[in-house]
Design an enzyme around this catalytic site. Sequence first.
Site, PDB file in Angstrom:
ATOM      1  CB  SER A 429      -7.982 -69.890 -15.104  1.00  4.55           C
ATOM      2  OG  SER A 429      -8.569 -68.644 -15.093  1.00  4.55           O
ATOM      3  CG  HIS A 450      -4.376 -71.562 -12.603  1.00  8.47           C
ATOM      4  ND1 HIS A 450      -5.233 -72.607 -12.367  1.00  8.47           N
ATOM      5  CD2 HIS A 450      -5.157 -70.471 -12.757  1.00  8.47           C
ATOM      6  CE1 HIS A 450      -6.478 -72.162 -12.384  1.00  8.47           C
ATOM      7  NE2 HIS A 450      -6.461 -70.881 -12.619  1.00  8.47           N
ATOM      8  CD  GLU A 462      -4.131 -76.361 -11.963  1.00  2.78           C
ATOM      9  OE1 GLU A 462      -4.686 -77.462 -12.095  1.00  2.78           O
ATOM     10  OE2 GLU A 462      -4.629 -75.307 -12.393  1.00  2.78           O
ATOM     11  CG  ASN A 500     -10.520 -74.844 -13.526  1.00  2.00           C
ATOM     12  OD1 ASN A 500     -10.781 -75.094 -12.350  1.00  2.00           O
ATOM     13  ND2 ASN A 500     -10.268 -73.626 -13.955  1.00  2.00           N
TER      14      ASN A 500
END
Length: 595
Positions: A429, A450, A462, A500
Site C-alpha cells: 500500500s 492493492h 487498485e 489513500n
Amino acid sequence: MGREFASVGVVGLGTMGAGIVEVFARNGVAVTAVEVTDAALHRGEGILRGSVDRAVRKGKLAEEDRDALLGRVTFAVGLDALHAADLVVEAVPEQLDLKQRIFAELDRVCKPEAILATNTSSLSVTEISVATGRPNQVIGMHFFNPAPVMKLVEVVRTVVTAEDVVTDIEALCGRLGKVDVTISDRAGFIANALLFGYLNQAVSMLESRYATREDIDAAMRLGCGLPMGPLALMDLIGLDTAYEILDTMYRRGGRDRRHAPVPLIKQMVTAGLLGRKSGRGFYTYEKPGSPVVVADEATPRSDAEAAAAARGVAKVGVIGSGTMATGIIEVFARAGLEVVSVTRGAEQSGRTCEALKTSLNKGVVRGKLTEAERDAALGRVTWSATIEHLADVDLVIEAVVEELSVKKALFASLDEICKPGVVLATTTSSLPVIELAMATERPADVVGLHFFNPAPVMGLVEVVRTIRTSEATVATATAVCRALAKHPVVCADRSGFVVNALLFPYLNDAVKMVEASYSTADDIDNAMKLGCGYPMGPFELLDVVGLDVSLAIQRELYLELREPGFAPAPLLEHLVTAGYLGRKVGRGFRDYSKR
Ligand SMILES: NC(=O)c1ccc[n+]([C@@H]2O[C@H](COP(=O)([O-])OP(=O)(O)OC[C@H]3O[C@@H](n4cnc5c(N)ncnc54)[C@H](O)[C@@H]3O)[C@@H](O)[C@H]2O)c1
C-alpha cells in the site's frame, strides 16, 4: 419568545437557492423567491418544479402537498419584493462585491428587524455584514447540496452577530428538519474546509492523467463508501462555484497551495463546462440540469474489448500469511480459481489455513455461501512453504511484510522460478511498485494489486501500473479483478495510489482543525456525515484505521510529494506517542474503555 419567521425571502434561484426555497416551502414557510431577470426567474422556477415533481414521481411527496408547497412560493424579479420578509437568505454567485451590493440593497429594502443570511461557502460573513447598517443581524446559513436532502446547516456567527439572532436561526433550522452546527467565520467553515482540498486534488489527478475520471470516482465510492466520487460531486456543485470557493479559500485560508484551483477547472469554466447545470462538466449529462450521465468520447471501452487483451489466469499463487494474504486466498478460492498458498513454514501455513476456515465458516453462518461451496473453496487451496511450488501458476500476488528489501528479494526469486508471461503482483500500500519491478528481469509483467481490508468484503482493487508495466499485464490484472467480482481502478505508481492519497490528507486536515480549536471532533464528524453524506466522520474513521497507521501513511505522502499542507498534524503525532492508537487499544480520539 424567539422570532416566528412566517415569511422568508431567498435571493438567487440557482443550484442552491432553488433548493433552499423548497426547504422552507416544504416546512410551511411562505417564501418570496427573487432573481435578477425574468429568464433567470423562469429557470429557477423550473429547477424547483423539476425537484418537487421528481419527489412526487418517487412517491416521496403527495400531489396535494406539492401543490400546497408551490402555493407558498411567490416569484419576483428584484429585491423590492422582500420588504415584508422576516428573514432573507442570499444564494447568488460566490463573489464578494456582488454579495456586498445585494446586502446593502437588502438593508435598504427590508424591515429593520429582518435577519439577513448568506449561504456563502467560503467568503467572509463579516465582510458581507459590514455592507449593511445592521451587521449584528447578519449571519451565515450554509446549506448543503442538494439542500432538500442534506441534513446539515452550518450556522456562521461573526464577532458581532447578536446572540438572539444565533439562537433564533438555530431554532429555525430545527423547524426545517435540519441539524445545525454553529461556528465562527473562517474560510470554508467545517465541511468545505475539509472537502475542497480533496476535490481539487482529485481534479489534479485527472489533469495529470493519473487515473481516469471513472476510476477516481469509483475508487472513492467503493474504497471509502462515499455517496459520490469527487469529480461527480464537482459537477453537482458546479465548476464555476467550485472555482470561486477554491479561489477564496486559497486567498483567505493562508494560501495553502492545495486550494489554488487546478488550471483545468478554470479552463472548463471558460469553455462553459459548468457541470450538471450546463449539461457537461467532467461528465456529460442527458440535458442541462439532468443527473443522468451519458457516454461521451472519454467513456472507457467496454469490458469485453479490454478483456480481449488479457492473458488467461486459472491458477494463482498467494505469498504471505497475514490478514491480507488470507483474505486474498479466500477471494480467489471462492471465485473458483486454484490457489497455491506459500508461507514461510508449516506453522504459518497451518495458521493461515485455520484463519481461512474460520472466515469461510462465518460466511456459511451468515448465509453468504453454502457448506458445499465452502468445502469446494477449501479444496482449491494447496498449502506450501516452498516458493518453487509457484513454477506453474499464471499470477502471483505477494502480501508479505511491508518492507522494501524483503519484497525485492521475493520478486528476484519469483523471476527465477515463474514461467514466462506470468503476472507478478504486489499488494503493497505504500512502496513504489517500480522498485519491485526492477528487481526482476521482466518489469513489464509486474503490477500492483492493492486489495482493501477485509478483502472478501471490499469491492475495490487498485491496479497500479508502473512506467514499465505492459498493456497486456494491466488488461490481465483488471480482467482478474472482474472475474473476482471486484471493481478494478487503474492508477499510476505514486504514494497512496488513489484512495489513500485522497483520503489521508483530508483526515489530517480534520485533526488540524481540532488542534486549532475551530471545532470539535463530534461537530466535525457530524458535519461530514450530514453535510456530505459520508458514512463515517473523520475521527470515527481515524480511530478505526488506527492513528499509527494513519500517521505512517500521511508521512509517506508528505515525504514523496513534499507538499507542506500534507505535513502530519502535530496532534496526530502526539496521540500516537501517547499510545492512543484508536479502537484497537481502547482509546484514540475517543475513549472506548468506558462505553
Ligand atoms: N453549489 C453548491 O454546491 C453550494 C453549496 C452550498 C453553498 N453554495 C453557495 O451558494 C451560493 C450560490 O451558489 P450556486 O451554486 O447556487 O450558484 P448558481 O450559479 O447555481 O446560482 C446563482 C443564482 O444567482 C442568481 N443571481 C445572480 N445575481 C443576482 C442578483 N443580483 N439578484 C438575484 N439573483 C442573482 C443567478 O441568476 C443564479 O441563478 C454561493 O455563495 C455558493 O458558494 C453553493
